[in-house]
Every structure is written in C-alpha cells, then in structure tokens.
Scaffold this active site. Structure first.
Site, PDB file in Angstrom:
ATOM      1  N   GLY A  80       7.243  -5.514  -9.138  1.00 14.16           N
ATOM      2  CA  GLY A  80       6.027  -5.259  -8.360  1.00 14.16           C
ATOM      3  C   GLY A  80       6.163  -4.313  -7.184  1.00 14.16           C
ATOM      4  O   GLY A  80       5.551  -4.542  -6.152  1.00 14.16           O
ATOM      5  N   THR A  81       6.942  -3.265  -7.373  1.00 14.90           N
ATOM      6  CA  THR A  81       6.962  -2.252  -6.302  1.00 14.90           C
ATOM      7  C   THR A  81       6.659  -0.888  -6.890  1.00 14.90           C
ATOM      8  O   THR A  81       7.079  -0.571  -8.005  1.00 14.90           O
ATOM      9  CB  THR A  81       8.313  -2.225  -5.539  1.00 14.90           C
ATOM     10  OG1 THR A  81       8.331  -1.054  -4.713  1.00 14.90           O
ATOM     11  CG2 THR A  81       9.513  -2.222  -6.446  1.00 14.90           C
ATOM     12  N   SER A  82       5.932  -0.081  -6.103  1.00 20.94           N
ATOM     13  CA  SER A  82       5.594   1.275  -6.547  1.00 20.94           C
ATOM     14  C   SER A  82       6.809   2.195  -6.431  1.00 20.94           C
ATOM     15  O   SER A  82       6.761   3.328  -6.902  1.00 20.94           O
ATOM     16  CB  SER A  82       4.456   1.825  -5.685  1.00 20.94           C
ATOM     17  OG  SER A  82       4.852   1.836  -4.326  1.00 20.94           O
ATOM     18  N   HIS A 131      11.548  -5.602   5.372  1.00 20.60           N
ATOM     19  CA  HIS A 131      10.465  -5.123   6.226  1.00 20.60           C
ATOM     20  C   HIS A 131      10.000  -6.172   7.235  1.00 20.60           C
ATOM     21  O   HIS A 131       8.912  -6.049   7.794  1.00 20.60           O
ATOM     22  CB  HIS A 131       9.285  -4.649   5.359  1.00 20.60           C
ATOM     23  CG  HIS A 131       9.621  -3.446   4.528  1.00 20.60           C
ATOM     24  ND1 HIS A 131       8.827  -2.935   3.525  1.00 20.60           N
ATOM     25  CD2 HIS A 131      10.715  -2.634   4.557  1.00 20.60           C
ATOM     26  CE1 HIS A 131       9.407  -1.884   2.980  1.00 20.60           C
ATOM     27  NE2 HIS A 131      10.553  -1.686   3.577  1.00 20.60           N
ATOM     28  N   ASP A 136       5.445 -11.448   3.462  1.00 19.55           N
ATOM     29  CA  ASP A 136       4.950 -12.832   3.380  1.00 19.55           C
ATOM     30  C   ASP A 136       6.140 -13.785   3.216  1.00 19.55           C
ATOM     31  O   ASP A 136       7.267 -13.347   3.008  1.00 19.55           O
ATOM     32  CB  ASP A 136       3.944 -12.981   2.228  1.00 19.55           C
ATOM     33  CG  ASP A 136       4.568 -12.688   0.872  1.00 19.55           C
ATOM     34  OD1 ASP A 136       5.594 -13.309   0.538  1.00 19.55           O
ATOM     35  OD2 ASP A 136       4.028 -11.843   0.121  1.00 19.55           O
ATOM     36  N   ARG A 196      -4.067 -10.009   8.098  1.00 17.37           N
ATOM     37  CA  ARG A 196      -3.075 -10.112   7.014  1.00 17.37           C
ATOM     38  C   ARG A 196      -2.340 -11.455   7.084  1.00 17.37           C
ATOM     39  O   ARG A 196      -2.087 -12.082   6.069  1.00 17.37           O
ATOM     40  CB  ARG A 196      -2.062  -8.964   7.120  1.00 17.37           C
ATOM     41  CG  ARG A 196      -2.714  -7.611   6.977  1.00 17.37           C
ATOM     42  CD  ARG A 196      -1.701  -6.517   6.982  1.00 17.37           C
ATOM     43  NE  ARG A 196      -0.878  -6.564   5.788  1.00 17.37           N
ATOM     44  CZ  ARG A 196       0.303  -5.982   5.667  1.00 17.37           C
ATOM     45  NH1 ARG A 196       0.812  -5.318   6.681  1.00 17.37           N
ATOM     46  NH2 ARG A 196       0.978  -6.056   4.554  1.00 17.37           N
ATOM     47  N   GLN A 218      10.644  -6.479  -0.161  1.00 17.17           N
ATOM     48  CA  GLN A 218       9.916  -5.559   0.710  1.00 17.17           C
ATOM     49  C   GLN A 218       8.711  -6.282   1.297  1.00 17.17           C
ATOM     50  O   GLN A 218       8.024  -5.743   2.143  1.00 17.17           O
ATOM     51  CB  GLN A 218       9.414  -4.363  -0.101  1.00 17.17           C
ATOM     52  CG  GLN A 218      10.514  -3.456  -0.592  1.00 17.17           C
ATOM     53  CD  GLN A 218       9.969  -2.374  -1.499  1.00 17.17           C
ATOM     54  OE1 GLN A 218      10.371  -2.292  -2.642  1.00 17.17           O
ATOM     55  NE2 GLN A 218       9.055  -1.554  -1.022  1.00 17.17           N
ATOM     56  N   ASN A 219       8.439  -7.481   0.788  1.00 12.55           N
ATOM     57  CA  ASN A 219       7.241  -8.195   1.228  1.00 12.55           C
ATOM     58  C   ASN A 219       7.442  -8.799   2.609  1.00 12.55           C
ATOM     59  O   ASN A 219       8.553  -9.156   2.991  1.00 12.55           O
ATOM     60  CB  ASN A 219       6.873  -9.294   0.221  1.00 12.55           C
ATOM     61  CG  ASN A 219       6.387  -8.701  -1.079  1.00 12.55           C
ATOM     62  OD1 ASN A 219       6.025  -7.532  -1.118  1.00 12.55           O
ATOM     63  ND2 ASN A 219       6.386  -9.492  -2.136  1.00 12.55           N
TER      64      ASN A 219
END
Ligand code: NAD
Length: 242
Positions: A182-184, A114, A99, A66, A96-97
């Site tokens: 872009g989050t579920s 996170h 990267d 990753r 929440q990413n």
C-alpha cells in the site's frame, strides 16, 4: 488457515513495509489517489515544515482532524494477519504510516519512519526524549511542560529528517522476505531506503494499482490486490511453502 511451521521457516527474517494503502482498508484516506487527503483541496501545504511558522493554527487544525479520524477506525484484517505472522516468524515492520493501527492490532517491533500522530513534541525539539502521548486536539498555546515551546504533532513534515533510517536499513539488509503493502513508492527517502533490501530476498508488492511496476525500487512480484485480500493470498503461498 494453515501456516508452514517447519523450523527452518520460522527462522526466516520477514520485513513488512507498509504505507497508506494498508490503512485505507480501515477507512483512513491515502494521500494520493481519488479520495486522497491531497485532493481536491490544497492540504499539501500543511505537510510542509514551513506551515508551522506561517499557518500554525490551520496546520494544527488539519492534523487534529487526521488524529480524530484515526481514533475512530480499527485495524484491518491485513493488520491482524501481520500480527499473526509475527507470532510465528521473525517479523519486523517498517511503516510510512503515522497511525497506530499496527500496535492496536497487537504488533511490536515497528519503526515509524514518519512519526506518529498519537505523539506530540515541542516545536524545535523533535526528538523521542521530548515525546508525549496525545489523543486530543493540539491548540495554539498548548506548551511543553519542560521546554515551554509550542507543541506540534510528532510527524515528519516535508523538510524534516525521518526516524529510524539506520535500523530500517539493517532490517532490510538482513531480510529473507520483504512485503511492501500500500505505498505509491513516491515518497523519499523511504523509496530509496527500499534499495537496501538483501539482494537474495524474495520481495512482494501488494497494491491494487497495476502500474506500480514502473517505479519499483527493487525487483519483486506484484500482487495486484487490496491489502486484505493480498495478505490472504500471501498466506496461501506461505502455507504451500516458499
Ligand atoms: P500514498 O497515498 O502516496 O499511496 C497510497 C498507495 O496505496 C497507492 O499506491 C494506492 O494504489 C495504494 N492503495 C490504495 N488502496 C489500497 C488498498 N486497499 N490496499 C493496498 N494498497 C492500496 O501513500 P504512501 O506511499 O504511504 O505515502 C504517503 C505518506 O503520507 C505516508 O508516508 C504517510 O506519512 C502519509 N499518510 C499516512 C496515512 C496513515 O497513517 N494511515 C494516510 C495518508 C498519508
């Protein structure tokens, strides 16, 4: 692109809440969905904290892959548009990413709920004071020079507490505008944290998935588009004045 620069508008507190769908536009796979990292293999087990004990080598290999994938990609137009807004307004970012694409696009004031795959911490010492920048693979046997414990990625695995909860909560309480991209909205406690949005705030959800409205944590307007085009539409709305 024309942006409303009236003084009262520039005092607005905007919060961008970003998830894997934002970085999908840069080519980083999401977790859920058709090309998600959890399909079709069973990689989900390497996101459990227990895998650091039971499958350390495999867990490191999954996260090494990753990290390499993230290092190969670049920020998307949407990342840059957020940076552009940050130069004009009081913009905070809660992501929440894991990267570093917000920072590579030039943004600041980012909470990584996170953690970040570009950092490592010693096992058993997950605290910012032990954090080291790390851009190569982590192997079994790589140890922290201070604690001598095995190094691991500084990302939150299921079973661990998130970073920056109280600060994120304050930003949401003070926000005039919140844009969730872009989050579920399925990951806790991030999902519940969104329930702290200032009740007077205007809220937008940018996501190409139209069924998202069934689990919105807070009422808002859904922009059913990908992150890049959704951000461009939002900027149009800003230009026309809220
Ligand atoms: P998720 O995988 O659960 O959901 C992704 C969401 O993005 C979906 O709702 C999907 O409809 C939407 N989406 C897909 N393409 C999009 C696009 N082009 N534009 C806008 N939205 C799009 O992701 P999540 O809710 O962020 O939760 C997964 C967790 O997994 C994260 O919290 C994170 O820790 C981790 N993760 C991080 C990355 C990353 O750092 N880039 C990637 C995958 C997973």
């Amino acid at each position: 692109m024309q942006i409303d620069n009236r003084n009262e508008t520039s005092q607005l507190n905007m919060v961008f809440w970003t998830g894997a769908g934002l970085s999908a536009e840069s080519g980083v796979p999401t977790f859920r969905g058709e090309n998600g990292l959890w399909h079709p293999s069973n990689n989900i087990r390497y996101s459990q904290v227990s895998s650091l004990g039971t499958d350390l080598a495999e867990c490191m290999a999954f996260h090494n892959q990753r990290r390499r994938a993230i290092l190969r990609v670049f920020p998307s137009r949407a990342h840059y548009l957020i940076t552009e807004l940050q130069q004009r307004y009081n913009v905070k970012i809660i992501t929440q990413n894991i990267d570093d694409l917000h920072e590579r696009a030039g943004s600041h004031s980012v909470i990584y709920l996170h953690g970040s795959i570009q950092f490592v911490v010693p096992k058993g010492f997950r605290h910012p004071k032990y954090r080291l920048s790390w851009y190569k693979n982590i192997n079994v046997g790589d140890r922290c020079p201070r604690t001598v414990a095995q190094l691991r990625p500084d990302i939150i695995l299921f079973g661990e507490t998130i970073y920056g909860y109280q600060q994120a909560r304050r930003w949401l309480c003070e926000a005039d505008i919140v844009v969730v991209i872009g989050t579920s909205l399925l990951v806790e406690p991030a999902h519940s944290l969104l329930g702290n949005i200032n009740p007077m705030a205007k809220v937008y959800y940018i996501n190409p998935e139209p069924r998202l409205s069934s689990h919105l944590p807070f009422p808002g307007e859904q922009v059913v588009e990908g992150a890049n085009s959704g951000m461009a539409s939002l900027l149009d709305e800003i230009s026309n004045g809220w």
